[in-house]
Write a protein that holds these residues in place. Structure first.
Motif, PDB file in Angstrom:
ATOM      1  N   SER A 240     -46.726  15.775  71.140  1.00 53.99           N
ATOM      2  CA  SER A 240     -47.232  15.603  72.498  1.00 53.99           C
ATOM      3  C   SER A 240     -46.107  15.695  73.522  1.00 53.99           C
ATOM      4  O   SER A 240     -46.299  16.256  74.613  1.00 53.99           O
ATOM      5  N   LEU A 241     -44.935  15.174  73.201  1.00 54.57           N
ATOM      6  CA  LEU A 241     -43.805  15.271  74.124  1.00 54.57           C
ATOM      7  C   LEU A 241     -43.172  16.655  74.086  1.00 54.57           C
ATOM      8  O   LEU A 241     -42.817  17.216  75.134  1.00 54.57           O
ATOM      9  N   THR A 242     -43.037  17.230  72.902  1.00 57.16           N
ATOM     10  CA  THR A 242     -42.439  18.555  72.789  1.00 57.16           C
ATOM     11  C   THR A 242     -43.256  19.588  73.559  1.00 57.16           C
ATOM     12  O   THR A 242     -42.707  20.425  74.295  1.00 57.16           O
ATOM     13  N   MET A 243     -44.586  19.534  73.410  1.00 56.47           N
ATOM     14  CA  MET A 243     -45.420  20.499  74.131  1.00 56.47           C
ATOM     15  C   MET A 243     -45.442  20.197  75.628  1.00 56.47           C
ATOM     16  O   MET A 243     -45.503  21.129  76.450  1.00 56.47           O
ATOM     17  N   HIS A 244     -45.387  18.936  76.001  1.00 54.49           N
ATOM     18  CA  HIS A 244     -45.381  18.567  77.417  1.00 54.49           C
ATOM     19  C   HIS A 244     -44.195  19.210  78.131  1.00 54.49           C
ATOM     20  O   HIS A 244     -44.349  19.783  79.222  1.00 54.49           O
TER      21      HIS A 244
END
Length: 477
Positions: A240-244
């Motif tokens: 979720s953070l990497t894609m954000h």
């Protein structure tokens, strides 16, 4: 509230604006928080605010006030018009077309969290805090329940009028273990949802006190990360953070137009890249979805009054479309806005924000263990940690919250201080396996920073477990 909006819109019409909208918001927020098993905060507050936005000769003007007093709203309307006129008609704002909007939207909420007693909330936090502190090596514990009810009404000089009623809920806790000059933490990271108390129950917060304690201690005693090129198995909370950072922000239309460079710069994605930029492997399908019922960017309508929509940001690995607002849509080659216009609160001018979006999982029956079975040497990562990304959002590094070393398809030992590094298209291009929908998890982000002056915003991301090949891994302190 509606009467005040109607009166203010009539005033804007009399002032000769080309377009105007009036956004009234009543926000109730409740926070219950414990630190080191002691109650630190138990607060509740209510705010009322009005944001007024106008277009005059192609220039924006904006002003705000607190409360719904008629005189204050009339004065704010006059200030907004003065701001727009101060530009001297040198603006070029052209809004994408939009049908007239009318209606009411209420987000899902089965159990009103504001009706749950303070005693029950404090009791839950005390229980998990005591469980985290059951080992003396846990030197710090933190537990919080956060709830917000946001009632919003927006009217425009066109005749639009929409109402939204949203309840947001977020559980969080973290245990930090300390020994021999080292500190390691483990936390509940599912984030916020548009939902009620049922989300606190579904998140399993009640069981997380012991889990956070034991896994923080496990990390404390774990070996540090090996280095080298390895395969990665990453869970949805971690991704979720990497894609954000590497997909969500680079595909915002205002960054592509060069309007936004705050909070880690612009973007490597160019306006002409639609339909041709290879962003990742054919398994990479990022679905933007502001209709996701519990997604915290699903507001019924955005602040431009564009209805929530679903579309592919990336399909079969190829970039498809920027997230846009009415002001940017025509400039990036779209015929209409994708509904990404949101303000932090009534006191803020709405700007281009990320939608809810997630990595679409496959329908097949692959499990995370199946993905790992084909890994000779790699790292299994759960949860979010530190990150860093460059000003074009290409080169990055990410940590995590829980790590295991994989040898010959099996998790063999816990690790700590793991960092991996890559370049955005190369990283997503190395994705060659995904677990099925059963393992899909989302994380609701409440604090995405952007803009100047800075605003925070909310959106939900997610994925199933994914396997990435040949990623550079090293230790990080």
């Amino acid at each position: 509230m509606k009467d005040r909006i109607a009166e203010t819109l009539e005033t804007l019409d009399c002032m000769g604006v080309d377009y105007g909208d009036v956004r009234c918001e009543t926000v109730n927020t409740e926070v219950t928080m414990m630190r080191n098993a002691r109650l630190e905060e138990c607060s509740a507050d209510e705010t009322e605010g009005v944001g007024i936005r106008v277009l005059v000769n192609g220039c924006w003007g904006f002003a705000a006030c607190t409360g719904y007093r008629r005189d204050d709203m009339e004065a704010a309307a006059a200030r907004a018009v003065d701001v727009a006129r101060a530009a001297g008609g040198r603006g070029k704002v052209e809004l994408a077309p939009l049908d007239l909007q009318q209606g009411v939207y209420s987000g899902p909420c089965e159990k009103d969290p504001f009706q749950v007693s303070r005693e029950d909330k404090i009791g839950l936090l005390q229980k998990v805090s005591d469980e985290m502190a059951a080992d003396p090596r846990i030197r710090s514990s933190f537990a919080r329940l956060w709830f917000q009810k946001r009632d919003r009404v927006i009217g425009t000089t066109r005749g639009d009028l929409v109402e939204t009623e949203l309840v947001f809920s977020e559980p969080f806790l973290m245990a930090t273990a300390v020994n021999s000059g080292d500190a390691q933490s483990r936390s509940l990271q599912d984030g916020g949802r548009i939902a009620g108390w049922e989300w606190i129950e579904e998140s399993g917060m009640e069981r997380w006190g012991e889990k956070a304690r034991e896994e923080a201690l496990m990390k404390l005693l774990a070996d540090e990360s090996p280095s080298g090129e390895m395969d990665l198995i990453l869970d949805g909370l971690h991704l979720s953070l990497t894609m954000h950072e590497s997909v969500g922000h680079p595909t915002e239309s205002d960054r592509a137009l060069g309007w936004e460079a705050n909070m880690a710069g612009r973007t490597f994605v160019a306006l002409e890249d639609r339909g041709r930029l290879v962003y990742g492997s054919e398994l990479v399908n990022f679905l933007a979805d502001n209709t996701l019922p519990y997604g915290i960017a699903s507001w019924g309508w955005d602040d431009d009054l564009v209805p929530g929509q679903k579309w592919y940001t990336i399909k079969n690995g190829v970039f498809q479309e920027f997230g846009s607002v009415r002001e940017t849509a025509l400039l990036v080659g779209s015929s209409s806005s994708r509904g990404c216009c949101r303000a932090m609160n009534a006191q803020c001018f709405p700007i281009n924000r990320q939608p809810n979006f997630y990595l679409e999982p496959p329908e097949n029956g692959v499990s995370p263990e199946d993905l790992a079975s084909d890994v000779a040497h790699g790292i299994w990562i759960e949860g979010r940690g530190s990150f860093s990304i460059d000003q074009r959002r290409e080169n990055f590094q990410f940590g995590g919250d829980l790590f295991w070393e994989i040898r010959n398809g099996k998790k063999v030992r816990p690790l700590k201080k793991v960092i991996y590094r890559s370049v955005t298209p190369k990283f997503w291009g190395s994705l060659d396996g995904m677990a099925d929908r059963e393992h899909f998890r989302t994380m609701g982000v409440l604090n995405c920073g952007k803009g100047e002056p800075p605003q925070s915003a909310r959106m939900t991301h997610g994925a199933s477990y994914c396997r990435f090949r040949g990623v550079e891994v090293g230790g990080g302190r």
